[in-house]
Design a protein around this motif. Structure first.
Motif, PDB file in Angstrom:
ATOM      1  N   ALA A 192    -101.672  70.316  14.295  1.00  0.00           N
ATOM      2  CA  ALA A 192    -100.966  71.556  14.634  1.00  0.00           C
ATOM      3  C   ALA A 192    -101.853  72.487  15.463  1.00  0.00           C
ATOM      4  N   ASP A 193    -103.117  72.578  15.120  1.00  0.00           N
ATOM      5  CA  ASP A 193    -104.071  73.391  15.877  1.00  0.00           C
ATOM      6  C   ASP A 193    -105.376  72.607  15.975  1.00  0.00           C
ATOM      7  N   ILE A 194    -105.326  71.556  16.737  1.00  0.00           N
ATOM      8  CA  ILE A 194    -106.435  70.611  16.800  1.00  0.00           C
ATOM      9  C   ILE A 194    -107.716  71.235  17.333  1.00  0.00           C
ATOM     10  N   GLU A 195    -107.593  72.155  18.266  1.00  0.00           N
ATOM     11  CA  GLU A 195    -108.778  72.821  18.806  1.00  0.00           C
ATOM     12  C   GLU A 195    -109.507  73.610  17.717  1.00  0.00           C
ATOM     13  N   SER A 196    -108.762  74.318  16.902  1.00  0.00           N
ATOM     14  CA  SER A 196    -109.375  75.077  15.808  1.00  0.00           C
ATOM     15  C   SER A 196    -110.017  74.155  14.782  1.00  0.00           C
ATOM     16  N   GLU A 197    -109.371  73.016  14.521  1.00  0.00           N
ATOM     17  CA  GLU A 197    -109.929  72.048  13.575  1.00  0.00           C
ATOM     18  C   GLU A 197    -111.296  71.554  14.066  1.00  0.00           C
ATOM     19  N   ILE A 198    -111.397  71.272  15.355  1.00  0.00           N
ATOM     20  CA  ILE A 198    -112.662  70.798  15.926  1.00  0.00           C
ATOM     21  C   ILE A 198    -113.707  71.911  15.874  1.00  0.00           C
ATOM     22  N   ASP A 199    -113.302  73.124  16.250  1.00  0.00           N
ATOM     23  CA  ASP A 199    -114.225  74.262  16.236  1.00  0.00           C
ATOM     24  C   ASP A 199    -114.716  74.567  14.829  1.00  0.00           C
ATOM     25  N   GLU A 200    -113.819  74.489  13.862  1.00  0.00           N
ATOM     26  CA  GLU A 200    -114.170  74.788  12.472  1.00  0.00           C
ATOM     27  C   GLU A 200    -115.270  73.858  11.964  1.00  0.00           C
ATOM     28  N   GLU A 201    -115.235  72.617  12.399  1.00  0.00           N
ATOM     29  CA  GLU A 201    -116.252  71.645  11.992  1.00  0.00           C
ATOM     30  C   GLU A 201    -117.521  71.740  12.840  1.00  0.00           C
ATOM     31  N   ARG A 202    -117.460  72.549  13.887  1.00  0.00           N
ATOM     32  CA  ARG A 202    -118.577  72.702  14.834  1.00  0.00           C
ATOM     33  C   ARG A 202    -118.915  71.381  15.537  1.00  0.00           C
ATOM     34  N   PHE A 203    -117.864  70.612  15.836  1.00  0.00           N
ATOM     35  CA  PHE A 203    -118.032  69.370  16.575  1.00  0.00           C
ATOM     36  C   PHE A 203    -117.972  69.669  18.065  1.00  0.00           C
ATOM     37  N   GLY A 204    -118.731  68.907  18.834  1.00  0.00           N
ATOM     38  CA  GLY A 204    -118.647  69.013  20.280  1.00  0.00           C
ATOM     39  C   GLY A 204    -117.482  68.181  20.790  1.00  0.00           C
ATOM     40  N   ARG A 205    -117.169  68.358  22.041  1.00  0.00           N
ATOM     41  CA  ARG A 205    -116.101  67.602  22.687  1.00  0.00           C
ATOM     42  C   ARG A 205    -116.706  66.762  23.807  1.00  0.00           C
ATOM     43  N   LEU A 206    -116.193  65.549  23.955  1.00  0.00           N
ATOM     44  CA  LEU A 206    -116.638  64.687  25.034  1.00  0.00           C
ATOM     45  C   LEU A 206    -115.437  64.380  25.925  1.00  0.00           C
ATOM     46  N   PRO A 207    -115.404  64.967  27.112  1.00  0.00           N
ATOM     47  CA  PRO A 207    -114.280  64.698  28.019  1.00  0.00           C
ATOM     48  C   PRO A 207    -114.342  63.275  28.557  1.00  0.00           C
ATOM     49  N   ILE A 208    -113.239  62.818  29.090  1.00  0.00           N
ATOM     50  CA  ILE A 208    -113.181  61.508  29.744  1.00  0.00           C
ATOM     51  C   ILE A 208    -113.433  61.730  31.232  1.00  0.00           C
ATOM     52  N   THR A 209    -114.465  61.076  31.756  1.00  0.00           N
ATOM     53  CA  THR A 209    -114.768  61.178  33.185  1.00  0.00           C
ATOM     54  C   THR A 209    -114.208  59.961  33.912  1.00  0.00           C
ATOM     55  N   THR A 210    -114.237  60.028  35.228  1.00  0.00           N
ATOM     56  CA  THR A 210    -113.796  58.863  35.999  1.00  0.00           C
ATOM     57  C   THR A 210    -114.737  57.680  35.755  1.00  0.00           C
ATOM     58  N   GLU A 211    -116.010  57.945  35.518  1.00  0.00           N
ATOM     59  CA  GLU A 211    -116.960  56.867  35.217  1.00  0.00           C
ATOM     60  C   GLU A 211    -116.594  56.195  33.895  1.00  0.00           C
TER      61      GLU A 211
END
Length: 130
Positions: A62-81
């Motif tokens: 429902a609020d996935i961004e907040s869930e990630i922030d709450e855990e203090r996890f980083g994000r890894l985007p998908i690059t073309t590589e």
């Protein structure tokens, strides 16, 4: 140490599941480590929630961004590589989300936290049972 969480690991962490191996749980909880959630895992989790595959996901997504922030996890985007490398693995592994995680782990030189033993065949450093 940077840790890329497989989708099931991230889900088990968020749900407090006993299925998460103790060494993996300890590594994720260790403040010296940097757990990362891939954009591939976010998409996979949202797809499964939309399809109704796993019960209870709606609460987490429902609020996935907040869930990630709450855990203090980083994000890894998908690059073309990442995408191009994942495509080279297509014949050896049929799951696109797994191929993206494998490609990211190899390119970004991170530990992949996963119970998936078949990842080992791709040369990733996998953390699970120690």
């Amino acid at each position: 140490m940077r840790l890329l969480l497989d989708t099931h690991v991230w889900l088990w962490w968020m749900m407090g599941s006993a299925r998460l191996a103790p060494p993996a749980r300890a590594a994720i909880a260790d403040p010296a480590n940097e757990p990362l959630v891939s954009a591939a895992s976010i998409l996979e989790l949202l797809e499964k929630a939309r399809a109704g595959i796993l019960p209870g996901l709606q609460r987490l997504t429902a609020d996935i961004e907040s869930e990630i922030d709450e855990e203090r996890f980083g994000r890894l985007p998908i690059t073309t590589e990442h995408a191009a490398r994942a495509e080279t693995l297509a014949g050896a592994h049929d799951d696109l989300f797994d191929r993206l995680l494998i490609a990211q782990a190899l390119i970004e030189n991170v530990e992949l936290v996963s119970s998936e033993r078949r990842f080992d065949a791709f040369g990733v450093r996998r953390l699970w049972e120690g």
